[in-house]
Design a protein around this motif. Structure first.
Motif, PDB file in Angstrom:
ATOM      1  N   VAL A 309       0.842  -1.196   0.000  1.00 15.43           N
ATOM      2  CA  VAL A 309       0.000   0.000   0.000  1.00 15.43           C
ATOM      3  C   VAL A 309       0.883   1.254   0.000  1.00 15.43           C
ATOM      4  CG1 VAL A 309      -0.172   0.104   2.531  1.00 15.43           C
ATOM      5  CG2 VAL A 309      -2.005   1.061   1.146  1.00 15.43           C
ATOM      6  N   CYS A 310       0.452   2.300  -0.694  1.00 15.47           N
ATOM      7  CA  CYS A 310       1.167   3.580  -0.618  1.00 15.47           C
ATOM      8  C   CYS A 310       0.168   4.722  -0.752  1.00 15.47           C
ATOM      9  CB  CYS A 310       2.276   3.675  -1.666  1.00 15.47           C
ATOM     10  SG  CYS A 310       1.737   3.909  -3.358  1.00 15.47           S
ATOM     11  N   PHE A 311       0.674   5.960  -0.647  1.00 10.44           N
ATOM     12  CA  PHE A 311      -0.246   7.106  -0.723  1.00 10.44           C
ATOM     13  C   PHE A 311       0.203   8.070  -1.806  1.00 10.44           C
ATOM     14  CE2 PHE A 311       3.208   8.778   1.804  1.00 10.44           C
ATOM     15  CZ  PHE A 311       3.348  10.065   1.324  1.00 10.44           C
ATOM     16  N   THR A 312      -0.747   8.847  -2.285  1.00  7.56           N
ATOM     17  CA  THR A 312      -0.386  10.052  -3.018  1.00  7.56           C
ATOM     18  C   THR A 312      -1.365  11.157  -2.624  1.00  7.56           C
ATOM     19  OG1 THR A 312       0.237  11.027  -5.123  1.00  7.56           O
ATOM     20  CG2 THR A 312      -1.669   9.563  -5.175  1.00  7.56           C
ATOM     21  N   LEU A 313      -1.009  12.394  -2.990  1.00  4.51           N
ATOM     22  CA  LEU A 313      -1.821  13.557  -2.625  1.00  4.51           C
ATOM     23  C   LEU A 313      -2.050  14.373  -3.885  1.00  4.51           C
ATOM     24  CD1 LEU A 313       0.505  14.713   0.318  1.00  4.51           C
ATOM     25  CD2 LEU A 313      -1.615  13.403   0.577  1.00  4.51           C
ATOM     26  N   ASP A 314      -3.193  15.039  -3.966  1.00  7.31           N
ATOM     27  CA  ASP A 314      -3.270  16.069  -5.005  1.00  7.31           C
ATOM     28  C   ASP A 314      -3.174  17.417  -4.301  1.00  7.31           C
ATOM     29  OD1 ASP A 314      -5.836  16.309  -4.080  1.00  7.31           O
ATOM     30  OD2 ASP A 314      -6.791  15.426  -5.838  1.00  7.31           O
ATOM     31  N   ALA A 315      -3.668  18.480  -4.922  1.00 10.45           N
ATOM     32  CA  ALA A 315      -3.472  19.786  -4.293  1.00 10.45           C
ATOM     33  C   ALA A 315      -4.530  19.998  -3.218  1.00 10.45           C
ATOM     34  CB  ALA A 315      -3.526  20.878  -5.355  1.00 10.45           C
ATOM     35  N   GLY A 316      -4.411  19.256  -2.128  1.00 16.09           N
ATOM     36  CA  GLY A 316      -5.367  19.359  -1.038  1.00 16.09           C
ATOM     37  C   GLY A 316      -4.947  18.454   0.099  1.00 16.09           C
ATOM     38  N   ALA A 317      -5.837  18.310   1.091  1.00 11.13           N
ATOM     39  CA  ALA A 317      -5.489  17.545   2.289  1.00 11.13           C
ATOM     40  C   ALA A 317      -5.878  16.064   2.187  1.00 11.13           C
ATOM     41  CB  ALA A 317      -6.194  18.160   3.496  1.00 11.13           C
ATOM     42  N   ASN A 318      -6.742  15.739   1.228  1.00 12.99           N
ATOM     43  CA  ASN A 318      -7.199  14.350   1.112  1.00 12.99           C
ATOM     44  C   ASN A 318      -6.047  13.427   0.717  1.00 12.99           C
ATOM     45  OD1 ASN A 318      -9.765  15.209   1.660  1.00 12.99           O
ATOM     46  ND2 ASN A 318     -10.388  15.347  -0.477  1.00 12.99           N
ATOM     47  N   VAL A 319      -6.166  12.169   1.125  1.00 15.62           N
ATOM     48  CA  VAL A 319      -5.103  11.202   0.807  1.00 15.62           C
ATOM     49  C   VAL A 319      -5.663  10.124  -0.118  1.00 15.62           C
ATOM     50  CG1 VAL A 319      -3.403   9.579   1.750  1.00 15.62           C
ATOM     51  CG2 VAL A 319      -4.066  11.600   3.084  1.00 15.62           C
ATOM     52  N   HIS A 320      -4.973   9.869  -1.207  1.00 12.73           N
ATOM     53  CA  HIS A 320      -5.329   8.757  -2.092  1.00 12.73           C
ATOM     54  C   HIS A 320      -4.492   7.561  -1.668  1.00 12.73           C
ATOM     55  CE1 HIS A 320      -7.597  10.904  -5.398  1.00 12.73           C
ATOM     56  NE2 HIS A 320      -7.148  11.905  -4.660  1.00 12.73           N
ATOM     57  N   VAL A 321      -5.150   6.482  -1.253  1.00 12.57           N
ATOM     58  CA  VAL A 321      -4.438   5.274  -0.823  1.00 12.57           C
ATOM     59  C   VAL A 321      -4.447   4.298  -2.005  1.00 12.57           C
ATOM     60  CG1 VAL A 321      -4.314   3.453   0.901  1.00 12.57           C
ATOM     61  CG2 VAL A 321      -5.261   5.685   1.522  1.00 12.57           C
ATOM     62  N   LEU A 322      -3.253   3.986  -2.508  1.00 19.12           N
ATOM     63  CA  LEU A 322      -3.133   3.153  -3.718  1.00 19.12           C
ATOM     64  C   LEU A 322      -2.619   1.763  -3.347  1.00 19.12           C
ATOM     65  CD1 LEU A 322      -1.313   5.756  -6.045  1.00 19.12           C
ATOM     66  CD2 LEU A 322      -3.760   5.264  -5.955  1.00 19.12           C
ATOM     67  N   TYR A 323      -3.193   0.734  -3.950  1.00 22.19           N
ATOM     68  CA  TYR A 323      -2.743  -0.639  -3.657  1.00 22.19           C
ATOM     69  C   TYR A 323      -3.220  -1.617  -4.730  1.00 22.19           C
ATOM     70  CZ  TYR A 323      -7.414  -0.370  -1.523  1.00 22.19           C
ATOM     71  OH  TYR A 323      -8.758  -0.129  -1.304  1.00 22.19           O
ATOM     72  N   PRO A 324      -2.495  -2.757  -4.858  1.00 20.69           N
ATOM     73  CA  PRO A 324      -2.896  -3.750  -5.850  1.00 20.69           C
ATOM     74  C   PRO A 324      -4.215  -4.414  -5.467  1.00 20.69           C
ATOM     75  CG  PRO A 324      -0.664  -4.181  -5.042  1.00 20.69           C
ATOM     76  CD  PRO A 324      -1.267  -3.150  -4.148  1.00 20.69           C
ATOM     77  N   GLU A 325      -4.926  -4.885  -6.478  1.00 19.02           N
ATOM     78  CA  GLU A 325      -6.259  -5.475  -6.239  1.00 19.02           C
ATOM     79  C   GLU A 325      -6.199  -6.663  -5.275  1.00 19.02           C
ATOM     80  OE1 GLU A 325      -8.170  -7.258  -9.644  1.00 19.02           O
ATOM     81  OE2 GLU A 325     -10.157  -6.822  -8.818  1.00 19.02           O
ATOM     82  N   ASN A 326      -5.100  -7.453  -5.348  1.00 18.55           N
ATOM     83  CA  ASN A 326      -5.065  -8.660  -4.501  1.00 18.55           C
ATOM     84  C   ASN A 326      -4.862  -8.343  -3.009  1.00 18.55           C
ATOM     85  OD1 ASN A 326      -2.353  -8.056  -4.337  1.00 18.55           O
ATOM     86  ND2 ASN A 326      -1.665  -9.820  -5.558  1.00 18.55           N
ATOM     87  N   GLU A 327      -4.682  -7.053  -2.670  1.00 12.23           N
ATOM     88  CA  GLU A 327      -4.557  -6.680  -1.243  1.00 12.23           C
ATOM     89  C   GLU A 327      -5.819  -5.983  -0.737  1.00 12.23           C
ATOM     90  OE1 GLU A 327      -1.027  -4.759   0.081  1.00 12.23           O
ATOM     91  OE2 GLU A 327       0.245  -5.793  -1.374  1.00 12.23           O
ATOM     92  N   LYS A 328      -6.848  -6.008  -1.584  1.00 15.95           N
ATOM     93  CA  LYS A 328      -8.031  -5.199  -1.303  1.00 15.95           C
ATOM     94  C   LYS A 328      -8.641  -5.473   0.078  1.00 15.95           C
ATOM     95  CE  LYS A 328     -12.289  -3.996  -3.694  1.00 15.95           C
ATOM     96  NZ  LYS A 328     -13.064  -4.176  -4.915  1.00 15.95           N
ATOM     97  N   GLU A 329      -8.821  -6.741   0.351  1.00 12.23           N
ATOM     98  CA  GLU A 329      -9.510  -7.100   1.601  1.00 12.23           C
ATOM     99  C   GLU A 329      -8.743  -6.574   2.827  1.00 12.23           C
ATOM    100  OE1 GLU A 329     -10.938 -11.170   3.623  1.00 12.23           O
ATOM    101  OE2 GLU A 329     -10.694 -11.225   1.434  1.00 12.23           O
ATOM    102  N   ASN A 330      -7.432  -6.856   2.843  1.00  9.46           N
ATOM    103  CA  ASN A 330      -6.616  -6.449   3.998  1.00  9.46           C
ATOM    104  C   ASN A 330      -6.522  -4.937   4.122  1.00  9.46           C
ATOM    105  OD1 ASN A 330      -6.138  -9.072   4.610  1.00  9.46           O
ATOM    106  ND2 ASN A 330      -4.112  -9.162   3.629  1.00  9.46           N
TER     107      ASN A 330
END
Ligand code: DP6
Length: 360
Positions: A309-330
């Motif tokens: 899992v990792c994160f990215t940000l756009d021009a704001g405070a919200n966090v986009h949490v990015l991860y592969p589909e096979n880790e979805k449940e966890n």
């Protein structure tokens, strides 16, 4: 292709009324666009994942009128007349008039709605502008004497959308779009976005993006102001070089599936973007304390579990949490148990990579 190619040559103009509806997605940049010159030319190339569930649906009704001097339109957002959004659209129409001269021969009624909650802090300009651009291209197709290809429609829609909002150029196609000329990406252009042209490793298929809504308020500094502050920025050149180098690197990782390098690059890009804000004159901060809580929790979780899992940000405070589909449940369990407490009203949006604009 240069700008001349987007000026229509043979329009028959015999249509009295038309109505077109498009659904276009938002996108999240992995390598960020921050800094531009006139007219909406990026200072560096960027690449984004197109999203699937975060989108704008726009219908434009076109009614033929006597020729006018400036485009005339009414704007409704979620069913209500929205005059405060009009100046941005008016400026957009003014910018694209050369390429869409038929705008002076129709009165437009625009109805728009977003799939994400109103003022969720999710940038709606990318999906909003790209939806308008697609509706205009549907009209143009029917006005044209000669058959125009889907490829041209897509290119010109991205070209028009860019003139409304830079990141909107990346919201026509999917799952990965590059905008900005770069020698490592064939056919890339400063004028429009192109689909990432190489085969992507299976680990990035149906990649997940859970958007944590940390702050739903109006941003203190708009992206447009932030871009402008790059003009006299002490680190501008280094930043544009870094982003272009990162684009070349991420292109390799996307192809070879080197997910550890992908994670480092994506997180570093997010923090570099915000570092530009911290070091602008005047300086500003768009992250909130909870943005940092989330970033630290993601790092801890990754250390303990070995997750990708990792994160990215756009021009704001919200966090986009990015991860592969096979880790979805966890990862969803981790988000619910440990990260949702940092979101306003515990809200987050589960999205994933998508394939671009859809005609309804
Ligand atoms: C941080 O496309 O919103 O999201 O062209 O002025 O409308 P304008 O800016 P905009 O800037 C997006 C900036 C970003 C990074 C990115 O999406 O690449």
């Amino acid at each position: 292709m240069d700008t001349q190619n987007f000026i229509p040559k043979s329009l028959k103009n015999s249509i009295e009324n038309a109505s077109h509806t498009w659904l276009t997605p938002s996108n999240i940049a992995l390598v960020k666009y921050w800094g531009k010159s006139e007219p909406q030319i990026p200072k560096n190339a960027s690449v984004s994942f197109t999203l699937s569930k975060s989108h704008t649906k726009t219908t434009i009704d076109f009614t033929r009128t006597e020729k006018v001097e400036i485009p005339e339109f009414d704007l409704f957002f979620e069913g209500k007349k929205k005059d405060d959004f009009k100046p941005k659209i008016a400026k957009f129409f003014e910018r694209i008039l050369e390429y869409c001269p038929y705008l002076l021969e129709y009165r437009l009624t625009i109805h728009s709605e977003n799939s994400f909650p109103h003022s969720s802090g999710i940038a709606s300009s990318a999906s909003g502008m790209s939806a308008i651009a697609m509706c205009l291209m549907s009209l143009e197709r029917s006005l044209c004497d000669v058959e125009i290809s889907d490829e041209f429609i897509t290119k010109k829609a991205s070209f028009l959308a860019r003139l409304g909002s830079g990141s909107a150029s990346r919201s026509i196609e999917g799952p990965l779009v590059v905008w900005g000329k770069h020698e490592a990406i064939e056919e890339s252009s400063d004028l429009y976005g192109v689909q990432f042209p190489y085969k992507v490793h299976s680990i990035f298929e149906n990649y997940q993006d859970t958007i944590l809504l940390v702050d739903k308020g109006e941003k203190q500094v708009s992206s447009t102001v932030g871009h402008n502050l790059m003009h006299n920025h002490p680190f501008a050149k280094q930043r544009f070089d870094q982003a272009n180098e990162n684009l070349e690197r991420i292109s390799k990782y996307l192809q070879n599936g080197d997910i550890n390098s992908f994670i480092s690059l994506v997180e570093s890009e997010a923090l570099s973007l915000h570092a530009m804000m911290l070091t602008s004159n005047p300086y500003f901060i768009l992250m909130k304390p909870n943005t940092l809580e989330i970033i630290n929790a993601i790092w801890r979780y990754r250390n303990v579990t070995g997750s990708n899992v990792c994160f990215t940000l756009d021009a704001g405070a919200n966090v986009h949490v990015l991860y592969p589909e096979n880790e979805k449940e966890n990862v969803l369990q981790f988000i619910e148990e440990q990260l949702s407490q940092y979101c306003q009203k515990n809200q987050y949006i589960c999205d994933n990579v998508g394939f671009g604009a859809k005609k309804l």
